[in-house]
Scaffold this active site. Structure first.
Site, short mmCIF file in Angstrom:
data_model
loop_
_atom_site.label_atom_id
_atom_site.label_comp_id
_atom_site.label_asym_id
_atom_site.label_seq_id
_atom_site.Cartn_x
_atom_site.Cartn_y
_atom_site.Cartn_z
N ALA A 254 0.83 -1.21 0.00
CA ALA A 254 0.00 0.00 0.00
C ALA A 254 0.86 1.25 0.00
O ALA A 254 0.46 2.29 -0.51
CB ALA A 254 -0.92 0.02 1.22
N SER A 259 3.12 6.20 -3.15
CA SER A 259 4.08 7.30 -3.03
C SER A 259 4.90 7.45 -4.30
O SER A 259 5.20 8.57 -4.73
CB SER A 259 5.03 7.08 -1.85
OG SER A 259 4.28 6.98 -0.67
N CYS A 365 -6.03 6.04 5.37
CA CYS A 365 -4.64 5.61 5.19
C CYS A 365 -3.80 5.65 6.47
O CYS A 365 -3.63 6.69 7.10
CB CYS A 365 -3.97 6.48 4.13
SG CYS A 365 -2.28 5.99 3.81
C1 HEM Z 1 0.52 9.29 -1.50
C2 HEM Z 1 0.47 8.22 -0.89
C3 HEM Z 1 -0.74 7.45 -0.43
C4 HEM Z 1 -2.07 7.51 -0.80
C5 HEM Z 1 -2.72 8.46 -1.79
C6 HEM Z 1 -2.76 6.49 -0.02
C7 HEM Z 1 -4.13 6.26 -0.08
C8 HEM Z 1 -4.81 5.36 0.73
C9 HEM Z 1 -6.25 5.21 0.77
C10 HEM Z 1 -7.24 5.99 -0.08
C11 HEM Z 1 -6.54 4.26 1.69
C12 HEM Z 1 -7.94 3.81 2.16
C13 HEM Z 1 -8.50 2.65 1.38
C14 HEM Z 1 -9.93 2.29 1.77
O1 HEM Z 1 -10.65 3.08 2.35
O2 HEM Z 1 -10.34 1.18 1.43
C15 HEM Z 1 -5.27 3.78 2.24
C16 HEM Z 1 -5.13 2.79 3.19
C17 HEM Z 1 -3.92 2.32 3.63
N1 HEM Z 1 -2.67 2.84 3.36
FE1 HEM Z 1 -2.28 4.41 2.15
N2 HEM Z 1 -1.85 5.85 0.77
C18 HEM Z 1 -0.61 6.40 0.56
C19 HEM Z 1 0.58 6.07 1.19
C20 HEM Z 1 0.73 5.07 2.12
C21 HEM Z 1 1.96 4.74 2.82
C22 HEM Z 1 3.30 5.47 2.62
C23 HEM Z 1 1.70 3.65 3.62
C24 HEM Z 1 2.58 2.87 4.55
C25 HEM Z 1 3.81 3.01 4.76
C26 HEM Z 1 0.28 3.31 3.44
C27 HEM Z 1 -0.36 2.29 4.07
C28 HEM Z 1 -1.73 2.09 4.03
C29 HEM Z 1 -2.39 1.01 4.75
C30 HEM Z 1 -1.71 -0.04 5.61
C31 HEM Z 1 -3.78 1.15 4.49
C32 HEM Z 1 -4.91 0.28 5.03
C33 HEM Z 1 -5.53 0.94 6.24
C34 HEM Z 1 -6.72 0.23 6.78
O3 HEM Z 1 -7.40 -0.52 6.08
O4 HEM Z 1 -6.99 0.43 7.97
N3 HEM Z 1 -0.27 4.20 2.53
N4 HEM Z 1 -4.23 4.49 1.64
#
Ligand code: HEM
Length: 416
Positions: A254, A259, A365
């Protein structure tokens, strides 16, 4: 009561049906890489809860207004459980392999809550702030490497992917020589064209690699996040080995691709728009606000929030019937003129910017503070140290990823 109309038959501003007589196809391709597809404007006004046909041939609903997307993503009746039959995955591979691997992003409480509790303390603003010197040092090294390379270079692999992958490796304490391997895993598991076997094989390979590192940490713990998870959660029986592998695997998956795409697309936008670049060079303190504006404008994770209505859910006067799949369109929400004045404009001075590029609700996120830090450092360092950066070829030759889970660039050849 289920008051919804039959699939595709009630679109106030148009039939919403394709020529084949089924609801319009989704996803809808972007025209401008830095904006939502133009059709989202029509959806928002004419068909805010629209019936669509997914690449898997399943049907689902897409929700495009800011208030509706927030309401959906914070509604406990909106399930993220990928095992539900109508889960609206955009590729068959994700649907089938997801049900097998069950990444916690695709689970509900109480299972989801357990993962979240385990990981949340490691992703707080405070923890992430402490990573700043290490991230800056690594980004500086990567700029050095790029400047020493033979020109032109592919900016996506040499810089954007290298920064995002190194930061995750730094966080977890994983050797960075696996850069290309991680990239392949995300590419396969995030592609709509991958089969279930391909996704299973890719994720199996990733889990195998993490399992080896976990075994090493059990022998000899270090002071990295992986060691902490092993010591505090695996050794205490709080999680099983498979759960730990899944938590770490999804964090890598993710966090990397998202990024990478944001760094590369933002750089392309700044090359296209010297006025914005000049603004940032003149006032580097603008960078945090610029990063949030870039996140809003690009909304690269537009159709990541996939849900199934566990009960009937009403939004904008339309009922999404229980057991139907539904997608909260983040780009739709973030370009809603009811919420953002002139949403198509890139404005680093927006007075308030409550975008939902990182989602909303319990799945918001986990890595958002880290993502912001990475983006700020990656862009600020690049502008400062490589002010002459420019495209090596024609602008028309730049290739985009239209078919993967998050929008981005395939390749960006640059010189300086
Ligand atoms: C620009 C960068 C990023 C964007 C636009 C982004 C976007 C998102 C979005 C929209 C979700 C929610 C998905 C949902 O509602 O079903 C999400 C969840 C998540 N993201 Fe990101 N993300 C980014 C960077 C990162 C980074 C750097 C990490 C970890 C190092 C990360 C780890 C996660 C994880 C583990 C989830 C799941 C959270 C959950 O279900 O509780 N993301 N991300």
């Amino acid at each position: 009561m289920n008051t919804s109309t039959p699939p595709g038959s009630s679109t106030p501003g148009g039939s919403g049906l394709s020529e084949a007589g089924r609801p319009r196809d989704f996803p809808i391709r972007r025209g401008c890489p830095f904006a939502a597809p133009a059709e989202y404007d029509t959806l928002r006004t004419d068909d805010p809860v629209a019936r669509v046909t997914l690449p898997t041939k399943r049907e689902a609903w897409v929700v495009s207004r800011y208030d509706d997307v927030r309401a959906l993503l914070s509604d406990p009746r909106a399930s993220a459980d990928i095992r539900r039959p109508n889960f609206p995955a955009l590729g068959e591979g994700e649907q089938e392999a997801g049900a097998e691997f069950r990444p916690f992003i695709r689970t509900d409480a109480p299972e989801h809550t357990r993962y979240r509790r385990m990981l949340l303390p490691e992703f707080t603003v405070r923890r992430v702030r402490a990573m700043r010197p290490a991230v800056q040092a690594r980004v500086d090294e990567l700029v050095d490497d790029m400047l020493a390379a033979e020109q032109p270079v592919d900016f996506v692999s040499v810089y954007a992917n290298a920064v995002s992958t190194s930061v995750i490796c730094e966080l977890l304490g994983i050797p960075r020589e696996n850069l290309e391997f991680f990239r392949d895993v995300t590419r396969i598991s995030g592609s709509r064209h991958s089969t279930a076997e391909q996704v299973s094989e890719a994720l199996g390979g990733l889990f195998g690699l993490i399992a080896g590192l976990v075994a090493e940490r059990q022998e000899e713990p270090g002071d990295d996040l992986l060691s902490k998870l092993v010591t505090d959660h695996l050794n205490t029986g709080n999680v099983t080995l498979n759960e730990l592998l899944s938590a770490v695997g999804i964090t890598i998956n993710a966090g990397r691709e998202t990024s990478t795409n944001m760094i590369a697309l933002s750089t392309l936008l700044l090359l296209d728009r010297p006025d914005l670049k000049e603004e940032l060079l003149a006032d580097p303190t603008l960078m945090p606000r610029a990063v949030d504006e870039l996140l809003r404008v690009m909304s690269i994770a537009d159709s990541i929030p996939l849900r199934v209505a566990a009960e009937d859910i009403e939004l904008s006067g339309r009922v999404i019937p229980a057991d139907d799949g539904v997608i909260g369109l983040l780009a739709g929400a973030n370009h809603d003129p009811e919420r953002f004045e002139h949403p198509e404009q890139v404005d680093f001075h927006r007075p308030e910017n409550h975008h939902i590029a990182f989602g909303y609700g319990v799945h918001q996120c986990l890595g958002q503070h880290l993502a912001r830090l990475e983006l700020e450092i990656a862009l600020e360092t690049l502008l400062r140290r490589v002010p002459t950066l420019r495209l090596a070829g024609d602008r028309e030759e730049v290739t985009f990823k239209h078919d993967s889970a998050t929008f981005g660039l395939e390749e960006l050849m640059v010189t300086w």
